[in-house]
Design a protein around this motif. Structure first.
Motif, mmCIF file in Angstrom:
data_model
loop_
_atom_site.group_PDB
_atom_site.id
_atom_site.type_symbol
_atom_site.label_atom_id
_atom_site.label_comp_id
_atom_site.label_asym_id
_atom_site.label_seq_id
_atom_site.Cartn_x
_atom_site.Cartn_y
_atom_site.Cartn_z
ATOM 1 N N THR A 48 1.000 -1.346 -0.177
ATOM 2 C CA THR A 48 0.099 0.085 0.107
ATOM 3 C C THR A 48 0.724 1.211 0.084
ATOM 4 O O THR A 48 2.164 1.182 0.085
ATOM 5 C CB THR A 48 -0.804 0.155 1.195
ATOM 6 O OG1 THR A 48 0.084 0.050 2.280
ATOM 7 C CG2 THR A 48 -1.942 -1.312 1.250
ATOM 8 N N TYR A 49 0.445 2.313 -0.131
ATOM 9 C CA TYR A 49 1.337 3.660 -0.214
ATOM 10 C C TYR A 49 1.816 3.678 1.387
ATOM 11 O O TYR A 49 3.127 4.015 1.207
ATOM 12 C CB TYR A 49 0.102 5.021 -0.254
ATOM 13 C CG TYR A 49 0.972 6.104 -0.324
ATOM 14 C CD1 TYR A 49 1.580 6.541 -1.574
ATOM 15 C CD2 TYR A 49 0.947 6.976 0.651
ATOM 16 C CE1 TYR A 49 2.350 7.504 -1.593
ATOM 17 C CE2 TYR A 49 1.673 8.128 0.635
ATOM 18 C CZ TYR A 49 2.479 8.482 -0.356
ATOM 19 O OH TYR A 49 3.072 9.593 -0.425
ATOM 20 N N GLU A 50 1.225 3.472 2.357
ATOM 21 C CA GLU A 50 1.837 3.594 3.682
ATOM 22 C C GLU A 50 2.859 2.692 3.714
ATOM 23 O O GLU A 50 3.878 2.905 4.381
ATOM 24 C CB GLU A 50 0.966 3.164 4.790
ATOM 25 C CG GLU A 50 -0.305 4.213 4.983
ATOM 26 C CD GLU A 50 0.245 5.264 5.846
ATOM 27 O OE1 GLU A 50 0.978 5.201 6.617
ATOM 28 O OE2 GLU A 50 -0.204 6.689 5.605
ATOM 29 N N MET A 51 2.884 1.385 3.247
ATOM 30 C CA MET A 51 4.093 0.302 3.232
ATOM 31 C C MET A 51 4.982 0.703 2.406
ATOM 32 O O MET A 51 6.234 0.321 2.555
ATOM 33 C CB MET A 51 3.420 -1.062 2.930
ATOM 34 C CG MET A 51 2.303 -1.495 3.981
ATOM 35 S SD MET A 51 1.427 -2.845 3.505
ATOM 36 C CE MET A 51 2.876 -4.025 3.153
ATOM 37 N N ALA A 52 4.709 1.425 1.375
ATOM 38 C CA ALA A 52 5.553 1.500 0.144
ATOM 39 C C ALA A 52 6.692 2.665 0.437
ATOM 40 O O ALA A 52 7.853 2.965 0.176
ATOM 41 C CB ALA A 52 5.143 2.090 -1.074
ATOM 42 N N ASN A 53 6.276 3.600 1.501
ATOM 43 C CA ASN A 53 7.375 4.750 1.936
ATOM 44 C C ASN A 53 8.180 4.235 3.104
ATOM 45 O O ASN A 53 7.757 3.583 4.190
ATOM 46 C CB ASN A 53 6.476 5.977 2.543
ATOM 47 C CG ASN A 53 5.847 6.675 1.305
ATOM 48 O OD1 ASN A 53 6.497 6.744 0.499
ATOM 49 N ND2 ASN A 53 4.801 6.778 1.476
ATOM 50 N N PRO A 54 9.676 4.506 3.027
ATOM 51 C CA PRO A 54 10.396 4.145 4.190
ATOM 52 C C PRO A 54 10.109 4.727 5.329
ATOM 53 O O PRO A 54 9.502 5.831 5.441
ATOM 54 C CB PRO A 54 11.801 4.215 3.540
ATOM 55 C CG PRO A 54 11.431 5.276 2.437
ATOM 56 C CD PRO A 54 10.415 5.163 2.144
ATOM 57 N N PRO A 55 10.786 4.073 6.444
ATOM 58 C CA PRO A 55 10.572 4.721 7.929
ATOM 59 C C PRO A 55 10.955 6.240 7.874
ATOM 60 O O PRO A 55 10.106 6.851 8.889
ATOM 61 C CB PRO A 55 11.156 3.920 8.788
ATOM 62 C CG PRO A 55 11.309 2.776 8.128
ATOM 63 C CD PRO A 55 11.544 2.829 6.661
ATOM 64 N N HIS A 56 11.917 6.400 7.156
ATOM 65 C CA HIS A 56 12.524 8.116 7.546
ATOM 66 C C HIS A 56 11.517 9.109 6.554
ATOM 67 O O HIS A 56 11.682 10.135 6.981
ATOM 68 C CB HIS A 56 13.759 8.071 6.972
ATOM 69 C CG HIS A 56 14.127 7.966 5.446
ATOM 70 N ND1 HIS A 56 14.039 6.766 4.739
ATOM 71 C CD2 HIS A 56 13.967 8.754 4.371
ATOM 72 C CE1 HIS A 56 14.325 6.960 3.483
ATOM 73 N NE2 HIS A 56 14.330 8.056 3.276
ATOM 74 N N GLN A 57 10.513 8.383 6.064
ATOM 75 C CA GLN A 57 9.495 9.521 5.426
ATOM 76 C C GLN A 57 8.497 9.747 6.237
ATOM 77 O O GLN A 57 7.253 10.499 5.647
ATOM 78 C CB GLN A 57 9.018 8.869 4.069
ATOM 79 C CG GLN A 57 10.011 8.912 3.026
ATOM 80 C CD GLN A 57 10.467 10.338 2.476
ATOM 81 O OE1 GLN A 57 9.817 11.175 2.658
ATOM 82 N NE2 GLN A 57 11.864 10.277 2.094
ATOM 83 N N ILE A 58 8.360 9.148 7.444
ATOM 84 C CA ILE A 58 6.974 9.344 8.344
ATOM 85 C C ILE A 58 7.325 11.049 8.867
ATOM 86 O O ILE A 58 8.189 11.530 8.901
ATOM 87 C CB ILE A 58 7.229 8.775 9.743
ATOM 88 C CG1 ILE A 58 7.106 7.309 9.392
ATOM 89 C CG2 ILE A 58 6.167 9.325 10.649
ATOM 90 C CD1 ILE A 58 7.452 6.304 10.542
#
Length: 165
Positions: A48-58
């Motif tokens: 999903t979009y949330e899963m596709a972004n790495p943790p440093h993009q929070i």
């Protein structure tokens, strides 16, 4: 071997052991692994979009899964809030078994808790309305504050897939 010699040997051994344990070295890890998904050979793993972004993009491209102010410095009930958020997520996943296709977002605003997420349209609207009322009532009773559930529906699980890896 006298007692004095034995004492000197033990002192030497413990001194060497202490000197050895003062300095720890490990290999440098330049690659950060946690919170990232591994690319599969067939590239058939959906994200999903949330899963596709790495943790440093929070907080840049990705949102927090819990919105509250108790984790600020001097905030009250930070541990209780974290436990309640986990309880809410477990309760929602158990009550809405297999229907959530996204993460469950918990927002706390003043005395109100708002739970948001995306579900599949695999059950009738009458059952959805019943489950919303049931969940709101039980969570409001258990948490001693008003709870509002905000859901969006999609026709298929594939509608929320952002990319395959």
């Amino acid at each position: 071997m006298s007692l004095v010699n034995l004492k000197q040997i033990l002192t030497k051994c413990s001194l060497q052991q202490t000197q050895r344990s003062l300095l720890h070295t490990t290999a440098i890890c330049n690659r950060v692994q946690s919170g990232r998904y591994r690319i599969t050979a067939k590239k058939d793993f959906p994200l999903t979009y949330e899963m596709a972004n790495p943790p440093h993009q929070i907080a840049h491209r990705k949102s927090w899964n819990s919105w509250n102010t108790s984790n600020l410095q001097g905030g009250l009930r930070s541990s209780e809030t974290a436990v309640e958020d986990m309880f809410i997520r477990k309760f929602m996943l158990g009550t809405w078994h297999g229907l959530f296709v996204s993460e469950i977002i918990v927002k706390r605003q003043h005395n109100m808790i708002r739970v948001a997420g995306i579900i599949r349209q695999s059950i009738s609207p009458r059952k959805v309305y019943f489950l919303i009322g049931y969940s709101e009532e039980l969570l409001s009773y258990w948490l001693q504050c008003p709870t509002k559930i905000e859901l969006q529906t999609v026709a298929d699980r594939k509608d929320v897939i952002f990319k395959y890896i």
